[in-house]
Design a protein around this motif. Sequence first.
Motif, PDB file in Angstrom:
ATOM      1  N   UNK A  29      36.704  39.076  20.663  1.00 17.65           N
ATOM      2  CA  UNK A  29      37.984  39.646  21.090  1.00 17.65           C
ATOM      3  C   UNK A  29      37.882  40.155  22.523  1.00 17.65           C
ATOM      4  N   UNK A  30      36.809  40.876  22.839  1.00 18.63           N
ATOM      5  CA  UNK A  30      36.640  41.433  24.182  1.00 18.63           C
ATOM      6  C   UNK A  30      36.532  40.332  25.223  1.00 18.63           C
ATOM      7  N   UNK A  31      35.728  39.298  24.919  1.00 18.97           N
ATOM      8  CA  UNK A  31      35.578  38.188  25.865  1.00 18.97           C
ATOM      9  C   UNK A  31      36.895  37.442  26.055  1.00 18.97           C
ATOM     10  N   UNK A  32      37.632  37.225  24.971  1.00 19.86           N
ATOM     11  CA  UNK A  32      38.908  36.519  25.068  1.00 19.86           C
ATOM     12  C   UNK A  32      39.919  37.322  25.878  1.00 19.86           C
ATOM     13  N   UNK A  33      39.928  38.630  25.663  1.00 25.19           N
ATOM     14  CA  UNK A  33      40.892  39.479  26.372  1.00 25.19           C
ATOM     15  C   UNK A  33      40.615  39.488  27.860  1.00 25.19           C
ATOM     16  N   UNK A  34      39.392  39.830  28.242  1.00 28.51           N
ATOM     17  CA  UNK A  34      39.092  39.983  29.666  1.00 28.51           C
ATOM     18  C   UNK A  34      38.831  38.663  30.378  1.00 28.51           C
ATOM     19  N   UNK A  35      38.501  37.617  29.607  1.00 28.17           N
ATOM     20  CA  UNK A  35      38.246  36.322  30.232  1.00 28.17           C
ATOM     21  C   UNK A  35      39.470  35.441  30.345  1.00 28.17           C
ATOM     22  N   UNK A  36      40.438  35.614  29.419  1.00 23.88           N
ATOM     23  CA  UNK A  36      41.579  34.695  29.384  1.00 23.88           C
ATOM     24  C   UNK A  36      42.936  35.409  29.343  1.00 23.88           C
ATOM     25  N   UNK A  37      43.093  36.348  28.397  1.00 27.14           N
ATOM     26  CA  UNK A  37      44.418  36.942  28.191  1.00 27.14           C
ATOM     27  C   UNK A  37      44.817  37.849  29.351  1.00 27.14           C
ATOM     28  N   UNK A  38      43.939  38.779  29.722  1.00 29.57           N
ATOM     29  CA  UNK A  38      44.298  39.710  30.788  1.00 29.57           C
ATOM     30  C   UNK A  38      44.558  38.999  32.123  1.00 29.57           C
ATOM     31  N   UNK A  39      43.717  38.018  32.524  1.00 29.03           N
ATOM     32  CA  UNK A  39      44.009  37.318  33.786  1.00 29.03           C
ATOM     33  C   UNK A  39      45.327  36.567  33.779  1.00 29.03           C
ATOM     34  N   UNK A  40      45.838  36.222  32.583  1.00 27.72           N
ATOM     35  CA  UNK A  40      47.131  35.536  32.533  1.00 27.72           C
ATOM     36  C   UNK A  40      48.290  36.512  32.724  1.00 27.72           C
ATOM     37  N   UNK A  41      48.013  37.810  32.580  1.00 27.42           N
ATOM     38  CA  UNK A  41      49.039  38.832  32.781  1.00 27.42           C
ATOM     39  C   UNK A  41      49.035  39.358  34.206  1.00 27.42           C
ATOM     40  N   UNK A  43      46.453  39.883  38.073  1.00 27.82           N
ATOM     41  CA  UNK A  43      45.343  39.404  38.901  1.00 27.82           C
ATOM     42  C   UNK A  43      44.307  40.508  39.088  1.00 27.82           C
ATOM     43  N   UNK A  44      43.040  40.206  38.756  1.00 35.17           N
ATOM     44  CA  UNK A  44      41.976  41.188  38.957  1.00 35.17           C
ATOM     45  C   UNK A  44      41.838  41.564  40.434  1.00 35.17           C
ATOM     46  N   UNK A  45      41.906  40.563  41.302  1.00 38.09           N
ATOM     47  CA  UNK A  45      41.724  40.825  42.729  1.00 38.09           C
ATOM     48  C   UNK A  45      42.853  41.690  43.278  1.00 38.09           C
ATOM     49  N   UNK A  46      44.086  41.419  42.851  1.00 40.41           N
ATOM     50  CA  UNK A  46      45.221  42.241  43.292  1.00 40.41           C
ATOM     51  C   UNK A  46      45.095  43.658  42.751  1.00 40.41           C
ATOM     52  N   UNK A  47      44.634  43.777  41.500  1.00 38.33           N
ATOM     53  CA  UNK A  47      44.447  45.103  40.911  1.00 38.33           C
ATOM     54  C   UNK A  47      43.387  45.881  41.680  1.00 38.33           C
ATOM     55  N   UNK A  48      42.313  45.203  42.061  1.00 40.44           N
ATOM     56  CA  UNK A  48      41.261  45.873  42.825  1.00 40.44           C
ATOM     57  C   UNK A  48      41.774  46.320  44.192  1.00 40.44           C
ATOM     58  N   UNK A  49      42.585  45.497  44.824  1.00 41.97           N
ATOM     59  CA  UNK A  49      43.147  45.878  46.121  1.00 41.97           C
ATOM     60  C   UNK A  49      44.008  47.138  45.998  1.00 41.97           C
ATOM     61  N   UNK A  50      44.759  47.242  44.895  1.00 40.11           N
ATOM     62  CA  UNK A  50      45.584  48.440  44.680  1.00 40.11           C
ATOM     63  C   UNK A  50      44.720  49.675  44.470  1.00 40.11           C
ATOM     64  N   UNK A  51      43.640  49.524  43.726  1.00 42.90           N
ATOM     65  CA  UNK A  51      42.740  50.665  43.479  1.00 42.90           C
ATOM     66  C   UNK A  51      42.038  51.092  44.757  1.00 42.90           C
ATOM     67  N   UNK A  52      41.568  50.126  45.523  1.00 37.46           N
ATOM     68  CA  UNK A  52      40.819  50.447  46.751  1.00 37.46           C
ATOM     69  C   UNK A  52      41.717  51.046  47.835  1.00 37.46           C
TER      70      UNK A  52
END
Length: 375
Positions: A29-41, A43-52
């Motif tokens: 479940x964890x691998x599916x969520x962070x590897x496939x489901x979450x990126x479809x919702x 962008x990790x890179x955009x999220x990181x830019x907002x945090x930084x």
Amino acid sequence: MAAEDSGNAADQRSKRRRQRLTRLLAIAVILAVFGFIFPSIASYSAAWNDVSAMTAAWILALIGVTVLNLFTGWWFITTCLPGLSLPRAAAMNLSSTAVANTVPGGGAIALGVSYSMTSAWGFSTEEFTLYTLVSGLWSQFAKFGTPAVALLALSAVGRPSSQLVLATILGTGVFLAALGAVIWALHSENFMAVLGRFAQRAATKVMGWFHRSGPKDLEEAFLEFKHLAAKLIKTRGWLMSVSTLTSDLTGWFVQLACLRSVGVTAGEVSWEKSFAGYALIRLLTTIPVTPGGLGITEVGLTAYLAAGLGTGATDRIAAAILLSRALTFVVPIPIGAVNFAAWRWLRSKDGAASPGDAETERLMQAGVEGDPPKE
């Protein structure tokens, strides 16, 4: 006798298989969520830019609200275990949290860690058992009761979602049923006596499988436990309720502060909707599919809060949820691991041992080997 031993061995193998399947399911479940489901919702890179891009003022604010959230959790523990100081509550909470979030079979092992530490500080098994039961009940009451508070908040400013209404109905039903059962059990001598006799027979049978004598006088122990629980709730019930509510609210404060710190405006996600999402996901994660709801919480909250918004807002919301989870789920792990390692080292250096030390060692070994703790 040989047939009985063979049956017990088969039961143990079946338990091990179920435990391994449960762990594999959680990992999948964890691998599916962070590897496939979450990126479809989002962008990790955009999220990181907002945090930084957060300002120093917001970073300090997040540190403050995170510390406050930890503090209120420790305060809740002290209200459920009279005589426990705040520093010791912090040590126990951080250590058990680090184990629960990282070690296979973490829930049972974390309980062993807490027992080991409290027994070393002079608390009896009865006191620890009472603390475990009462704190667990109050925490579950909060999870099932929070959706009702969120529904009231949303109803005051707008139209609540159908999901929240359904969650409120279910949560309130479970809350009232559980509360009624607890009140009845604490006021019924006959119920506790019957429960004690049942536990006596079950314990005697189980211990007989291992050719050992079972515990004695469980009926009397259950009745004594009932009196202790009733006394604790009568004298500290209001304080436990206030501390539970406070701990829950500060957990939501972390989430709301993270949303605002990365630029999510009140027009995009109001505080009422943020609180509703927090309540819904806490209710959902009462079913322990993954440790601490890891993966399910992140996807569920992001999808709920970002519904109907554009890509930019969704990425900011995703950044906020990942950040809040890092502050509440990840931060306690290294602190607790260092704390527990130091505590065990000091214990071994002093040559001291408590009944809980052996239990913790056994649970940790069981977790590493993949064996379920033996009841």
